[in-house]
Write an enzyme that holds these catalytic residues in place. Structure first.
Site, short mmCIF file in Angstrom:
data_model
loop_
_atom_site.label_atom_id
_atom_site.label_comp_id
_atom_site.label_asym_id
_atom_site.label_seq_id
_atom_site.Cartn_x
_atom_site.Cartn_y
_atom_site.Cartn_z
N ASP A 1 0.82 -1.23 0.00
CA ASP A 1 0.00 0.00 0.00
C ASP A 1 0.85 1.28 0.00
OD1 ASP A 1 -2.21 -1.69 0.20
OD2 ASP A 1 -2.02 -1.73 2.38
N LYS B 1 2.21 2.11 -5.08
CA LYS B 1 2.87 1.60 -6.28
C LYS B 1 1.98 1.72 -7.50
CE LYS B 1 3.43 -2.43 -4.40
NZ LYS B 1 2.88 -2.10 -3.08
N GLY C 1 -3.80 -4.54 -4.51
CA GLY C 1 -4.87 -3.62 -4.89
C GLY C 1 -4.25 -2.32 -5.30
N HIS C 2 -4.16 -2.10 -6.59
CA HIS C 2 -3.53 -0.87 -7.07
C HIS C 2 -4.60 0.17 -7.42
CE1 HIS C 2 0.50 -2.95 -8.28
NE2 HIS C 2 0.31 -2.86 -6.99
N GLN D 1 2.69 -5.97 -3.18
CA GLN D 1 3.00 -6.01 -1.74
C GLN D 1 4.28 -5.23 -1.47
OE1 GLN D 1 2.18 -9.48 -3.13
NE2 GLN D 1 0.15 -8.63 -2.95
P1 IMP Z 1 -2.14 -12.70 1.80
O1 IMP Z 1 -1.18 -12.12 0.81
O2 IMP Z 1 -3.58 -12.50 1.40
O3 IMP Z 1 -1.81 -14.12 2.12
O4 IMP Z 1 -1.98 -11.88 3.17
C1 IMP Z 1 -0.79 -11.94 3.97
C2 IMP Z 1 -0.46 -10.58 4.57
O5 IMP Z 1 -0.07 -9.70 3.53
C3 IMP Z 1 -1.63 -9.89 5.27
O6 IMP Z 1 -1.14 -9.12 6.34
C4 IMP Z 1 -2.18 -8.95 4.19
O7 IMP Z 1 -2.88 -7.87 4.73
C5 IMP Z 1 -0.89 -8.54 3.53
N1 IMP Z 1 -1.05 -8.13 2.12
C6 IMP Z 1 -1.18 -8.93 1.05
N2 IMP Z 1 -1.27 -8.21 -0.06
C7 IMP Z 1 -1.18 -6.93 0.30
C8 IMP Z 1 -1.19 -5.69 -0.42
O8 IMP Z 1 -1.25 -5.64 -1.65
N3 IMP Z 1 -1.09 -4.57 0.34
C9 IMP Z 1 -0.95 -4.60 1.69
N4 IMP Z 1 -0.94 -5.72 2.38
C10 IMP Z 1 -1.05 -6.88 1.71
#
Ligand code: IMP
Length: 425
Positions: free
Chosen positions: A12, A15, A39-40, A219
């Site tokens: 977040d 990007k 989520g962009h 991420q």
């Molecule tokens: P997962 O990727 O859904 O398995 O989540 C694992 C961890 O990564 C959690 O804390 C999510 O909130 C975090 N996370 C995954 N994708 C994103 C992203 O695009 N932005 C922020 N946090 C993310």
């Protein structure tokens, strides 16, 4: 010329805006990790989009959008985004998919829910962890398998039989039909079938031909499966270290590496966050001003001050050649800004980030303070146009990380960006 964009915090960082801005000069844009957990947020021609699965090159006609081997793909999300973008933009995104990319199937999301990862880790519940787990367990279904669908029913049936063994009592699992999944899947992926290929070879050719390429990280460094704040991390490699493996081209000549960081810090999900502010001490103010709610899940993000210790860790993993500092304008009305320079861990002052949650949790931030600028940066379009205190803040971050600040974002629109010393891609 190849440029890569990486998140330097817990995701977040903004990007989406930065890659959208850079993608307008690109010929090929590549997603190399994660899936629809990303989520962009993109403002394109005045309209706001939230995209999760398709690379941001999709906004520009004729740009090749590659989903490389390291990505996990939810075919239903991909199709829905593809149809929506085609409809809203008036052109079809040119999607190319690695035959080695793994698919997220309906049981992956259900499993994540049943196993309680949402509560334990705070995952996005998009089936990311279970899909990468099947990859490691060698029972995953890859995009290339869609080109030879004859054994799909048997392979998905075998996975489903295993899942029923543990979770067969759950009506949502009991209801799943192998035939139904395969039929729906094959119908959903129809437009993409001619575009599934050995993308490693295509990317190697494009790099050799000197195409203008953009690698779009998802991420952030602190969510990396190995070097992030394990176990509160995602399931893929999120940094420059993982890029070569994820695209299948060794020593990919990526000469510009942009590390994106927000002017403060946010995190969603569980896990240590040394500079976190509670709502009373300013967390809520940052959340409201910065609209810090997840694009994928809508969850409120935890907010806090900038953490140079964590950022130095991200510098080590990404070796950025430039920084993109985003959301500077969110600090416009804060009187005194804090920046964490070091941690105090059980009485000892440390300047490095501990690798284990056990040691990171007790870390207390040691702050340096900066006077706020108390005026708007929203209209600034050059470094000289920033208030003196804002320039001092940016310089302090850049000096501490020993990386120049090449992009500074002062608003969501592409125009609201100060570009300084950045070569076009
Ligand atoms: P997962 O990727 O859904 O398995 O989540 C694992 C961890 O990564 C959690 O804390 C999510 O909130 C975090 N996370 C995954 N994708 C994103 C992203 O695009 N932005 C922020 N946090 C993310």
């Amino acid at each position: 010329m190849a440029t890569a964009v990486f998140g330097m915090q817990w995701g977040d960082e903004g990007k989406g805006k930065i890659t959208h801005l850079l993608a307008r000069d690109a010929e090929v844009v590549v997603r190399f990790n994660g899936g629809p957990n990303a989520g962009h947020t993109v403002v394109h021609n005045g309209e706001t989009f939230g995209i999760h699965q398709i690379p941001v090159g999709a906004f520009y006609q004729g740009v090749r959008c590659v989903l490389a081997a390291g990505v996990v793909i939810d075919p239903w999300t991909l199709r829905q985004e593809y149809d929506e973008l085609t409809d809203r933009l008036g052109h079809r995104p040119l999607v190319e998919i690695s035959e080695a990319a793994h698919l997220i199937l309906p049981y992956h999301r259900l499993l994540e829910d049943l196993e309680g990862s949402g509560a334990k880790i705070g995952t996005t519940l998009r089936g990311i962890g279970p899909a990468y787990r099947d990859r490691a367990a060698r029972c995953g279904i890859r995009a290339g398998d869609l080109l030879h669908p004859t054994d799909l029913e048997a392979r998905i049936g075998a996975v489903l039989a295993q899942i029923r063994h543990s979770w067969g009592d759950d009506p949502r699992i009991a209801e799943l039909s192998v035939k139904g999944i395969v039929e729906d899947l094959m119908e959903t992926v129809r437009p993409f079938l001619p575009r599934i290929a050995d993308t490693a070879r295509l990317l190697e050719d494009a790099l050799e031909q000197g195409k203008r390429m953009l690698f779009e990280g998802a991420q952030g460094a602190l969510l990396d499966i190995d070097y992030g704040t394990y176990p509160y991390v995602t399931s893929s490699a999120t940094t420059f270290l993982g890029l070569a493996q994820s695209i299948g081209v060794a020593l990919a000549p990526v000469s510009q590496r942009i590390g994106v960081l927000k002017a403060y810090t946010t995190r969603v999900g569980q896990g240590a966050f040394p500079t976190e502010l509670d709502d009373v001490s300013g967390g809520e103010r940052l959340r409201e001003r910065g609209k810090e709610f997840g694009v994928t899940t809508g969850r409120p993000r935890r907010c806090g001050w900038l953490d140079l210790v964590a950022l130095r860790h991200a510098v080590r993993l990404n070796r950025p050649t430039g920084l993109a500092i985003t959301k500077l304008d969110i600090l416009d009305d804060i009187e005194t800004i804090h920046v964490c320079r070091a941690y105090r861990l059980r009485g000892e002052v440390i300047e490095w980030m501990p690798g284990s949650a056990r040691d990171l949790e007790p870390c207390e931030p040691i702050y340096e303070t900066f006077p706020g600028w108390m005026s708007s940066t929203r209209e600034a379009r050059s470094v000289a146009g920033l208030p003196r205190e804002a320039r001092a803040y940016v310089d302090a971050v850049s000096n501490a990380l020993e990386v120049p600040a090449t992009l500074i974002s002062v608003g969501p629109e592409p125009e609201a960006t100060i570009i300084s010393g950045f070569e076009s891609i």
